[in-house]
Structure formats: C-alpha cells, structure tokens
Design a protein around this motif. Structure first.
Motif, PDB file in Angstrom:
ATOM      1  N   SER A 218       1.395  -1.199  -0.026  1.00  0.00           N
ATOM      2  CA  SER A 218       0.233  -0.393  -0.515  1.00  0.00           C
ATOM      3  C   SER A 218       1.089   1.635  -0.046  1.00  0.00           C
ATOM      4  N   THR A 219       1.848   1.203   0.665  1.00  0.00           N
ATOM      5  CA  THR A 219       3.375   2.254   0.893  1.00  0.00           C
ATOM      6  C   THR A 219       3.635   2.615  -0.514  1.00  0.00           C
ATOM      7  N   CYS A 220       2.947   1.103  -1.386  1.00  0.00           N
ATOM      8  CA  CYS A 220       4.347   1.816  -2.212  1.00  0.00           C
ATOM      9  C   CYS A 220       3.294   2.191  -3.491  1.00  0.00           C
ATOM     10  N   ASN A 221       1.493   2.097  -3.519  1.00  0.00           N
ATOM     11  CA  ASN A 221       1.572   2.648  -4.415  1.00  0.00           C
ATOM     12  C   ASN A 221       1.361   4.144  -4.105  1.00  0.00           C
ATOM     13  N   ASP A 222       1.456   4.115  -2.965  1.00  0.00           N
ATOM     14  CA  ASP A 222       1.099   6.120  -1.946  1.00  0.00           C
ATOM     15  C   ASP A 222       2.461   6.135  -2.883  1.00  0.00           C
ATOM     16  N   ALA A 223       3.631   6.432  -2.769  1.00  0.00           N
ATOM     17  CA  ALA A 223       4.689   6.784  -3.067  1.00  0.00           C
ATOM     18  C   ALA A 223       4.807   7.368  -4.862  1.00  0.00           C
ATOM     19  N   VAL A 224       4.460   5.862  -5.540  1.00  0.00           N
ATOM     20  CA  VAL A 224       3.898   5.954  -6.622  1.00  0.00           C
ATOM     21  C   VAL A 224       2.997   7.435  -7.322  1.00  0.00           C
ATOM     22  N   GLY A 225       2.069   7.404  -6.179  1.00  0.00           N
ATOM     23  CA  GLY A 225       0.787   8.326  -6.499  1.00  0.00           C
ATOM     24  C   GLY A 225       1.059  10.008  -6.604  1.00  0.00           C
ATOM     25  N   LEU A 226       2.317  10.265  -5.764  1.00  0.00           N
ATOM     26  CA  LEU A 226       3.087  10.839  -5.717  1.00  0.00           C
ATOM     27  C   LEU A 226       3.546  11.337  -6.441  1.00  0.00           C
ATOM     28  N   ILE A 227       4.248  10.381  -6.968  1.00  0.00           N
ATOM     29  CA  ILE A 227       5.646  10.105  -8.051  1.00  0.00           C
ATOM     30  C   ILE A 227       4.746  11.324  -9.865  1.00  0.00           C
TER      31      ILE A 227
ATOM     32  N   PRO B 147       8.704  12.580   0.940  1.00  0.00           N
ATOM     33  CA  PRO B 147       7.770  11.485   2.023  1.00  0.00           C
ATOM     34  C   PRO B 147       6.728  10.085   1.386  1.00  0.00           C
ATOM     35  N   GLY B 148       6.838   9.781   0.625  1.00  0.00           N
ATOM     36  CA  GLY B 148       6.905   8.712  -0.125  1.00  0.00           C
ATOM     37  C   GLY B 148       8.009   7.562  -0.417  1.00  0.00           C
ATOM     38  N   PHE B 149       8.507   8.687  -0.276  1.00  0.00           N
ATOM     39  CA  PHE B 149      10.339   7.593  -0.487  1.00  0.00           C
ATOM     40  C   PHE B 149      10.649   7.102   0.946  1.00  0.00           C
ATOM     41  N   ASP B 150      10.069   7.906   2.277  1.00  0.00           N
ATOM     42  CA  ASP B 150      10.832   7.655   3.629  1.00  0.00           C
ATOM     43  C   ASP B 150      10.106   6.426   4.451  1.00  0.00           C
ATOM     44  N   ALA B 151       8.547   6.746   3.279  1.00  0.00           N
ATOM     45  CA  ALA B 151       7.816   5.270   4.172  1.00  0.00           C
ATOM     46  C   ALA B 151       7.438   4.012   3.895  1.00  0.00           C
ATOM     47  N   VAL B 152       8.468   3.995   2.193  1.00  0.00           N
ATOM     48  CA  VAL B 152       8.207   2.849   1.883  1.00  0.00           C
ATOM     49  C   VAL B 152       9.947   2.229   2.005  1.00  0.00           C
ATOM     50  N   ASN B 153      10.730   3.063   2.546  1.00  0.00           N
ATOM     51  CA  ASN B 153      12.197   2.211   2.862  1.00  0.00           C
ATOM     52  C   ASN B 153      11.688   2.634   4.728  1.00  0.00           C
ATOM     53  N   ALA B 154      10.676   2.867   5.451  1.00  0.00           N
ATOM     54  CA  ALA B 154      10.320   2.003   7.006  1.00  0.00           C
ATOM     55  C   ALA B 154       9.703   1.022   6.851  1.00  0.00           C
ATOM     56  N   ARG B 155       8.608   0.817   5.772  1.00  0.00           N
ATOM     57  CA  ARG B 155       8.071  -0.363   5.111  1.00  0.00           C
ATOM     58  C   ARG B 155       8.498  -1.690   5.277  1.00  0.00           C
ATOM     59  N   GLU B 156       9.685  -1.016   4.255  1.00  0.00           N
ATOM     60  CA  GLU B 156      10.193  -2.550   3.544  1.00  0.00           C
ATOM     61  C   GLU B 156      11.100  -2.483   4.988  1.00  0.00           C
ATOM     62  N   VAL B 157      11.515  -1.707   5.581  1.00  0.00           N
ATOM     63  CA  VAL B 157      12.885  -2.729   6.873  1.00  0.00           C
ATOM     64  C   VAL B 157      11.485  -3.510   7.465  1.00  0.00           C
ATOM     65  N   ASN B 158      10.226  -2.643   8.109  1.00  0.00           N
ATOM     66  CA  ASN B 158       9.446  -3.588   8.960  1.00  0.00           C
ATOM     67  C   ASN B 158       8.610  -4.622   8.538  1.00  0.00           C
ATOM     68  N   ALA B 159       8.677  -4.741   6.874  1.00  0.00           N
ATOM     69  CA  ALA B 159       8.175  -6.038   6.543  1.00  0.00           C
ATOM     70  C   ALA B 159       9.343  -7.150   6.199  1.00  0.00           C
ATOM     71  N   LEU B 160      10.747  -6.290   6.128  1.00  0.00           N
ATOM     72  CA  LEU B 160      11.820  -7.680   5.943  1.00  0.00           C
ATOM     73  C   LEU B 160      12.223  -8.282   7.758  1.00  0.00           C
TER      74      LEU B 160
END
Length: 329
Positions: free
Chosen positions: A53-62, A255-268
């Motif tokens: 979901s966060t990746c989708n949001d970040a792509v939206g910002l891009i 903010p989208g890039f930052d959120a993706v990085n944080a969510r990726e850490v959580n997922a891993l």
C-alpha cells in the motif's frame, strides 16, 4: 524485488539560438522526449500488505509531480542595437518519474514473499498433519505394547520386534518431517537474502537522479550561454527556475520514499521472524528425537522410559501447536 540501479537514466534537453539583423527576429520552439498481530506469518502478511500500500502511495506522489516538460525563450539586442539575438531551450525529465516509480514498485515484496512461503504452506497443509497423526499413532503403539509387557511381566520376541519397528518408524518420521520443514525454511531464507537491500538503496537512486538533472541543467546552461552574444542572465534565471521546480517536486515525493523505506524494514523484519519460528521448530524436533533415543534405552516397564516418552509426546504437541499458530494465517 528488482535490484536498484543507482545510475539515473539520462534525461533530454536542448537549446537553439538565432542571430540576425533587426527587425527580422525568428523564433521557432523546440520539442523533445527523454529517457530518463497475530502469529509470525499473520504479522508478516500484514507487513507485506502495508508495504504494498505504501509503495502505491509513493508511486502516486511520483506521478503527481512530473519533472517536465520545461521550456523557455527570450531575445535581446547587441552590436549597438543593430542585431537581435533570440534563444530558446527545453528540457524534459518526465521519464525519470517512470523510472522512480519502477524502483518503488520493485520494493513491493508481497508477491515474491507469497511465492517463497508456498513450500511452507504445502508442508503445513499437506505433510505436517499426516506426520503428526502417524507420530501419535506410533507413540500410542509403543505405550500399548509397554503396558502389555508390564502386565505380563515379560517381553515376547514379537513385542520386541514391534517396539524396534515403532522406534525406527518414529526416527524416520521425524527425519522426514524435519527435512520438509528445512526445505521450506531454505526457500524463505533464500528470499530474505535476495530481498535484503542496503537501507539507503532507494535514497541513493533518488539522489543520483537529482544529481543527473542538476548536471544536465548546468550543461544546458553553459552550452547555450556559450553560443549567444547577449541574454546570459535571462538564460541563467530561467534554468534556475526549472531547477527550483524540480527541487520542489522531489521534496513533495520525499515523504513517499521515506515511508517505503520504513515499511520495507518492517516487512523484512517480519519475514525474519517467520524464519525464526523454524529455528524453534528445529529445536523441538531435535528434543523429541533425543527423548525417544533415551526412552529406547530403558526397559518397557521402566518409569524412566515412560517419562522420556511423555516428554517426547508433549514436545511434539508443542511443535505442532507452534507450527499452526505461528505459520498459519
């Protein structure tokens, strides 16, 4: 997840100039394109879904902040006002948006994780229930033969053979089950090894894109100024205006890039926790085997034999309960 390529693809820019006697100023614009909480598995699935979901949001910002198309033009007089200089330039970095979106989408681990977890699911839903049933059947068989021997006070050759057969079956069953679990773990471990990026990966890619655009603008400015007799300040101001807009748009994407990085850490981390469950299962399986080996060294009527069989049975039940509660979702 695709590997991050830190070399931002080139964008496109161009300028044109004319110099002629007044009043025949002739300006023709240019155009271009560019290249530029539950169990571990439930938690992992939730973390992977949040990352997607966060990746989708970040792509939206891009996509909401296109890096182009930029263009400008102007004119000035020189040679005591007898000659008119016209100039124009354009730059288009919108393909950088597409490349940034591709990098972010490549960090969505949901589908690769589901594929890596499939052998675990097959073991949980297919092999493990059958293994659990067979192991309990063999333990019950040993208990019944031991009870018969205790009641009669002696062990017949047939009972001795049946007991040896049952203990061998248990040993083989444990080895087979552990092998299936280890194969499932191997798939998860391979996924985690492949998916673990440097935490600065996306940041490095974004910075490389910023640096490329900055250098491209400098080159555009220097080349154009080198070919005109006047208007250098206007050229510089218009290109700086483009860079200001590029900077503002990257700031809105950040903010989208930052959120993706944080969510990726959580997922891993959640994926690591699933792999960690297998380490506990391995320890339980080894303990069951050790207790069965110890039980086999005592006489059928011995209380110590029964104690070790009970520990093996309770540890096995814990194995199955942990596998079901931590790996099912």
């Amino acid at each position: 997840m695709q590997a991050l390529d830190f070399a931002c693809p080139p964008g496109t820019s161009q300028f044109s100039t004319t110099s002629e006697r007044r009043p025949a100023a002739d300006y023709r614009p240019s155009c271009c394109t560019a290249d530029a909480v539950g169990g571990a598995q439930a938690n992992a699935l939730a973390a992977m879904a949040a990352l997607a979901s966060t990746c989708n949001d970040a792509v939206g910002l891009i996509n909401q902040n296109p890096l182009g198309r930029y263009q400008n033009n102007g004119s000035c007089s020189y040679d005591c006002g007898f000659r008119e200089q016209t100039w124009s330039w354009w730059a288009d970095y919108r393909p950088t948006n597409a490349n940034l979106a591709s990098q972010v989408n490549g960090m969505n681990l949901a589908a690769p994780y589901a594929t890596a977890f499939q052998p675990t699911r097959q073991w949980l839903e297919g092999a493990l229930p059958g293994n659990a049933r067979q192991l309990q059947e063999q333990l019950a068989l040993i208990a019944s033969i031991d009870a018969a021997i205790a009641a009669s006070g002696q062990q017949t050759p047939e009972q001795q053979a049946q007991l040896a057969q049952a203990f061998t079956a248990l040993s083989n069953l444990l080895a087979s089950n552990l092998g299936q679990a280890n194969q499932a773990l191997g798939n998860l471990a391979s996924f985690l090894s492949w998916a673990q990026p440097a935490t600065s990966g996306l940041a490095d890619y974004v910075n490389s894109c910023k640096a490329y655009i900055q250098q491209s603008a400098i080159n555009l400015e220097n080349d154009l100024i080198g070919k005109i007799a006047c208007g250098a300040g206007d050229v510089r101001n218009t290109i700086n205006g483009m860079l200001s807009d590029v900077g503002a748009k990257f700031a809105r994407m950040q903010p989208g890039f930052d959120a993706v990085n944080a969510r990726e850490v959580n997922a891993l981390q959640a994926g690591d926790a699933v792999a960690g469950v297998f380490l506990g299962l391995q320890a339980d399986s080894q303990l069951v085997g050790q207790q069965l080996d110890l039980a086999r060294t005592f006489e059928p009527a011995s209380p110590l034999r029964q104690m070790h069989l009970n520990i093996a049975g309770s540890t096995w039940n814990h194995f199955v309960q942990q596998a079901d509660s931590q790996l099912q979702a």
